[in-house]
Design a protein around this motif. Structure first.
Motif, PDB file in Angstrom:
ATOM      1  N   VAL A 195     -58.298   6.097 -15.548  1.00 22.72           N
ATOM      2  CA  VAL A 195     -58.057   7.446 -16.044  1.00 22.72           C
ATOM      3  C   VAL A 195     -56.791   8.006 -15.410  1.00 22.72           C
ATOM      4  O   VAL A 195     -56.416   7.652 -14.297  1.00 22.72           O
ATOM      5  CB  VAL A 195     -59.241   8.397 -15.752  1.00 22.72           C
ATOM      6  N   GLN A 196     -56.171   8.878 -16.157  1.00 24.27           N
ATOM      7  CA  GLN A 196     -55.002   9.601 -15.668  1.00 24.27           C
ATOM      8  C   GLN A 196     -55.318  11.071 -15.796  1.00 24.27           C
ATOM      9  O   GLN A 196     -55.577  11.567 -16.896  1.00 24.27           O
ATOM     10  CB  GLN A 196     -53.770   9.241 -16.489  1.00 24.27           C
ATOM     11  N   ALA A 197     -55.313  11.766 -14.657  1.00 22.44           N
ATOM     12  CA  ALA A 197     -55.655  13.181 -14.644  1.00 22.44           C
ATOM     13  C   ALA A 197     -54.435  14.017 -14.964  1.00 22.44           C
ATOM     14  O   ALA A 197     -53.292  13.599 -14.748  1.00 22.44           O
ATOM     15  CB  ALA A 197     -56.221  13.577 -13.281  1.00 22.44           C
ATOM     16  N   GLY A 198     -54.713  15.233 -15.455  1.00 18.62           N
ATOM     17  CA  GLY A 198     -53.607  16.088 -15.873  1.00 18.62           C
ATOM     18  C   GLY A 198     -52.684  16.491 -14.754  1.00 18.62           C
ATOM     19  O   GLY A 198     -51.491  16.705 -14.974  1.00 18.62           O
ATOM     20  N   ASP A 199     -53.214  16.550 -13.522  1.00 15.73           N
ATOM     21  CA  ASP A 199     -52.384  16.961 -12.395  1.00 15.73           C
ATOM     22  C   ASP A 199     -51.876  15.766 -11.596  1.00 15.73           C
ATOM     23  O   ASP A 199     -51.343  15.931 -10.496  1.00 15.73           O
ATOM     24  CB  ASP A 199     -53.163  17.895 -11.472  1.00 15.73           C
ATOM     25  N   SER A 200     -52.049  14.574 -12.132  1.00 18.58           N
ATOM     26  CA  SER A 200     -51.641  13.371 -11.404  1.00 18.58           C
ATOM     27  C   SER A 200     -50.789  12.503 -12.304  1.00 18.58           C
ATOM     28  O   SER A 200     -51.078  11.340 -12.537  1.00 18.58           O
ATOM     29  CB  SER A 200     -52.864  12.571 -10.932  1.00 18.58           C
ATOM     30  N   TRP A 201     -49.730  13.110 -12.816  1.00 22.53           N
ATOM     31  CA  TRP A 201     -48.850  12.414 -13.752  1.00 22.53           C
ATOM     32  C   TRP A 201     -48.380  11.100 -13.142  1.00 22.53           C
ATOM     33  O   TRP A 201     -47.824  11.064 -12.070  1.00 22.53           O
ATOM     34  CB  TRP A 201     -47.655  13.313 -14.056  1.00 22.53           C
ATOM     35  N   GLY A 202     -48.636  10.025 -13.864  1.00 22.60           N
ATOM     36  CA  GLY A 202     -48.192   8.718 -13.415  1.00 22.60           C
ATOM     37  C   GLY A 202     -49.243   7.933 -12.672  1.00 22.60           C
ATOM     38  O   GLY A 202     -49.141   6.714 -12.567  1.00 22.60           O
ATOM     39  N   LYS A 203     -50.275   8.578 -12.146  1.00 25.11           N
ATOM     40  CA  LYS A 203     -51.263   7.879 -11.335  1.00 25.11           C
ATOM     41  C   LYS A 203     -52.443   7.465 -12.195  1.00 25.11           C
ATOM     42  O   LYS A 203     -53.060   8.281 -12.863  1.00 25.11           O
ATOM     43  CB  LYS A 203     -51.756   8.775 -10.199  1.00 25.11           C
ATOM     44  N   LEU A 204     -52.755   6.182 -12.138  1.00 22.23           N
ATOM     45  CA  LEU A 204     -53.948   5.674 -12.795  1.00 22.23           C
ATOM     46  C   LEU A 204     -55.004   5.394 -11.731  1.00 22.23           C
ATOM     47  O   LEU A 204     -54.709   4.758 -10.718  1.00 22.23           O
ATOM     48  CB  LEU A 204     -53.649   4.382 -13.557  1.00 22.23           C
ATOM     49  N   GLN A 205     -56.231   5.882 -11.974  1.00 25.24           N
ATOM     50  CA  GLN A 205     -57.343   5.551 -11.100  1.00 25.24           C
ATOM     51  C   GLN A 205     -58.245   4.581 -11.838  1.00 25.24           C
ATOM     52  O   GLN A 205     -58.795   4.930 -12.907  1.00 25.24           O
ATOM     53  CB  GLN A 205     -58.122   6.794 -10.682  1.00 25.24           C
ATOM     54  N   PHE A 206     -58.405   3.398 -11.282  1.00 21.73           N
ATOM     55  CA  PHE A 206     -59.138   2.336 -11.954  1.00 21.73           C
ATOM     56  C   PHE A 206     -60.596   2.298 -11.526  1.00 21.73           C
ATOM     57  O   PHE A 206     -60.939   2.595 -10.374  1.00 21.73           O
ATOM     58  CB  PHE A 206     -58.509   0.976 -11.641  1.00 21.73           C
ATOM     59  N   GLY A 207     -61.452   1.879 -12.476  1.00 25.89           N
ATOM     60  CA  GLY A 207     -62.819   1.540 -12.135  1.00 25.89           C
ATOM     61  C   GLY A 207     -62.869   0.130 -11.570  1.00 25.89           C
ATOM     62  O   GLY A 207     -61.855  -0.582 -11.524  1.00 25.89           O
ATOM     63  N   ALA A 208     -64.080  -0.284 -11.154  1.00 28.32           N
ATOM     64  CA  ALA A 208     -64.238  -1.583 -10.516  1.00 28.32           C
ATOM     65  C   ALA A 208     -64.214  -2.737 -11.517  1.00 28.32           C
ATOM     66  O   ALA A 208     -64.035  -3.894 -11.116  1.00 28.32           O
ATOM     67  CB  ALA A 208     -65.537  -1.628  -9.719  1.00 28.32           C
ATOM     68  N   GLY A 209     -64.379  -2.422 -12.793  1.00 30.50           N
ATOM     69  CA  GLY A 209     -64.300  -3.461 -13.806  1.00 30.50           C
ATOM     70  C   GLY A 209     -65.648  -4.034 -14.210  1.00 30.50           C
ATOM     71  O   GLY A 209     -66.635  -3.927 -13.485  1.00 30.50           O
ATOM     72  N   THR A 210     -65.678  -4.620 -15.391  1.00 31.91           N
ATOM     73  CA  THR A 210     -66.831  -5.375 -15.885  1.00 31.91           C
ATOM     74  C   THR A 210     -66.367  -6.798 -16.176  1.00 31.91           C
ATOM     75  O   THR A 210     -65.446  -6.994 -16.962  1.00 31.91           O
ATOM     76  CB  THR A 210     -67.418  -4.758 -17.167  1.00 31.91           C
ATOM     77  N   GLN A 211     -67.017  -7.742 -15.509  1.00 35.33           N
ATOM     78  CA  GLN A 211     -66.666  -9.153 -15.733  1.00 35.33           C
ATOM     79  C   GLN A 211     -67.491  -9.675 -16.901  1.00 35.33           C
ATOM     80  O   GLN A 211     -68.725  -9.695 -16.843  1.00 35.33           O
ATOM     81  CB  GLN A 211     -66.937  -9.965 -14.479  1.00 35.33           C
ATOM     82  N   VAL A 212     -66.817 -10.106 -17.947  1.00 36.53           N
ATOM     83  CA  VAL A 212     -67.481 -10.595 -19.164  1.00 36.53           C
ATOM     84  C   VAL A 212     -67.281 -12.101 -19.276  1.00 36.53           C
ATOM     85  O   VAL A 212     -66.152 -12.584 -19.187  1.00 36.53           O
ATOM     86  CB  VAL A 212     -66.922  -9.891 -20.414  1.00 36.53           C
ATOM     87  N   VAL A 213     -68.387 -12.812 -19.473  1.00 39.58           N
ATOM     88  CA  VAL A 213     -68.342 -14.250 -19.713  1.00 39.58           C
ATOM     89  C   VAL A 213     -68.994 -14.519 -21.061  1.00 39.58           C
ATOM     90  O   VAL A 213     -70.137 -14.107 -21.299  1.00 39.58           O
ATOM     91  CB  VAL A 213     -69.075 -15.040 -18.604  1.00 39.58           C
ATOM     92  N   VAL A 214     -68.256 -15.170 -21.944  1.00 36.02           N
ATOM     93  CA  VAL A 214     -68.767 -15.503 -23.267  1.00 36.02           C
ATOM     94  C   VAL A 214     -68.917 -17.018 -23.349  1.00 36.02           C
ATOM     95  O   VAL A 214     -67.934 -17.747 -23.215  1.00 36.02           O
ATOM     96  CB  VAL A 214     -67.825 -15.004 -24.379  1.00 36.02           C
ATOM     97  N   THR A 215     -70.129 -17.472 -23.573  1.00 33.96           N
ATOM     98  CA  THR A 215     -70.389 -18.915 -23.615  1.00 33.96           C
ATOM     99  C   THR A 215     -70.515 -19.394 -25.059  1.00 33.96           C
ATOM    100  O   THR A 215     -71.021 -18.666 -25.922  1.00 33.96           O
ATOM    101  CB  THR A 215     -71.671 -19.254 -22.855  1.00 33.96           C
ATOM    102  N   PRO A 216     -70.045 -20.615 -25.319  1.00 36.11           N
ATOM    103  CA  PRO A 216     -70.097 -21.152 -26.696  1.00 36.11           C
ATOM    104  C   PRO A 216     -71.537 -21.350 -27.175  1.00 36.11           C
ATOM    105  O   PRO A 216     -72.446 -21.564 -26.379  1.00 36.11           O
ATOM    106  CB  PRO A 216     -69.371 -22.492 -26.586  1.00 36.11           C
TER     107      PRO A 216
END
Lengths: 114, 111
Positions: free
Chosen positions: B90-111
Motif C-alpha cells: 500500500v501507498q499512503a496519501g502522506d507517504s508519497w513514494g513509500k510502499l509498505q509490503f505485506g508478508a506475501g502469500t506463497q502459492v504452489v500449483v501442482t499439475p
C-alpha cells in the motif's frame, strides 16, 4: 533496456567488514529505491531518491547504513561495519515517478555476514 | 500505524483449482494498492495498481479487486507457472513514494 542492474549478486563477508552494494537504475527513471528482504521482516523500504536527492531515509536501520546517488545512473548502499543481523537480500528498484506507476526491481544482492 | 496483512501465508492448489488471496490494510488515506509477483531468487514483478474501492483489474488468469478495507487477488484455473509468492503493498496519501509490503502469500500449483 537491461532492466535494473545490481552487483554483486552474492556477497559473503565477515562481521566488522565494510560492504558496498551497487545499483544501476533503468535509464530515464527519476526515482530509485533500496529495499531489504528477510524472512522475519519481509520487504522493507530503506531509502529512496528523486533525481539523485535522498527524499526519505526513515527506513535506514541505523548509522551503519548509508546510501548515495552521485549521478542518475548509479547508486550505492554501504554498510560499515557489517553485522550478522544485516544478512538479507537487498533490492534496488526504479520508477518513472513515485505514484501509481510500477517500480522495476533488480535481481537483488544476497548478503551473508558471518 | 499503517498495516498490511496477507492471508493465507501459503496456498497449495491443483492445476485448474481457482482460489483467492486476501490483503487487508489499514492506512491513512490510501493512494494506491499494488500487487507484485515474486519468483524464487528474483525481484518482485509488478502486476496491478488499484486506486479506489470498486476498482478491478485483470491480467490473464489473475484478477485484482479493491474494497475500502481489503483487496483480493483471484487466480482462475491456475497453471503450474502461476506458482510464486504474491505480495501486496500500500501507498499512503502522506507517504508519497513509500510502499509498505505485506508478508506475501506463497502459492504452489501442482499439475
Amino acid at each position: 533496456d537491461a532492466g535494473v542492474i545490481q552487483s554483486p549478486r552474492h556477497e559473503v563477508t565477515e562481521m566488522g567488514q565494510e560492504v558496498t552494494l551497487r545499483c544501476k537504475p533503468i535509464s530515464g527513471h527519476d526515482y530509485l529505491f533500496w529495499y531489504r528482504q528477510t524472512m522475519m521482516r519481509g520487504l522493507e523500504l530503506l531509502i529512496y531518491f528523486n533525481n539523485n536527492v535522498p527524499i526519505d531515509d526513515s527506513g535506514m536501520p541505523e548509522d551503519r547504513f548509508s546510501a548515495k546517488m552521485p549521478n542518475a545512473s548509479f547508486s550505492t548502499l554501504k554498510i560499515q561495519p557489517s553485522e550478522p543481523r544485516d544478512s538479507a537480500v537487498y533490492f534496488c528498484a526504479s520508477s518513472f515517478d513515485a505514484g501509481g506507476t510500477e517500480q522495476f526491481f533488480g535481481p537483488g544482492t544476497r548478503l551473508t555476514v558471518l | 500505524e499503517d498495516q498490511v496483512t496477507q492471508s493465507p501465508e501459503a496456498l497449495r492448489l491443483q492445476e485448474g483449482e481457482s482460489s483467492s488471496l486476501n490483503c487487508s490494510y489499514t492506512v491513512s488515506g490510501l493512494r494506491g494498492l499494488f500487487w507484485y509477483r515474486q519468483d524464487p531468487g528474483k525481484g518482485p514483478e509488478f502486476l496491478f495498481t488499484l486506486y479506489s474501492a470498486g476498482e478491478e483489474k485483470e491480467k490473464e488468469r489473475l484478477k485484482a479487486t479493491l474494497t475500502k478495507k481489503e483487496s483480493f487477488l483471484h487466480i482462475t484455473a491456475p497453471k503450474p507457472e502461476d506458482s510464486a509468492t504474491y505480495l501486496c503493498a500500500v501507498q499512503a496519501g502522506d507517504s508519497w513514494g513509500k510502499l509498505q509490503f505485506g508478508a506475501g502469500t506463497q502459492v504452489v500449483v501442482t499439475p
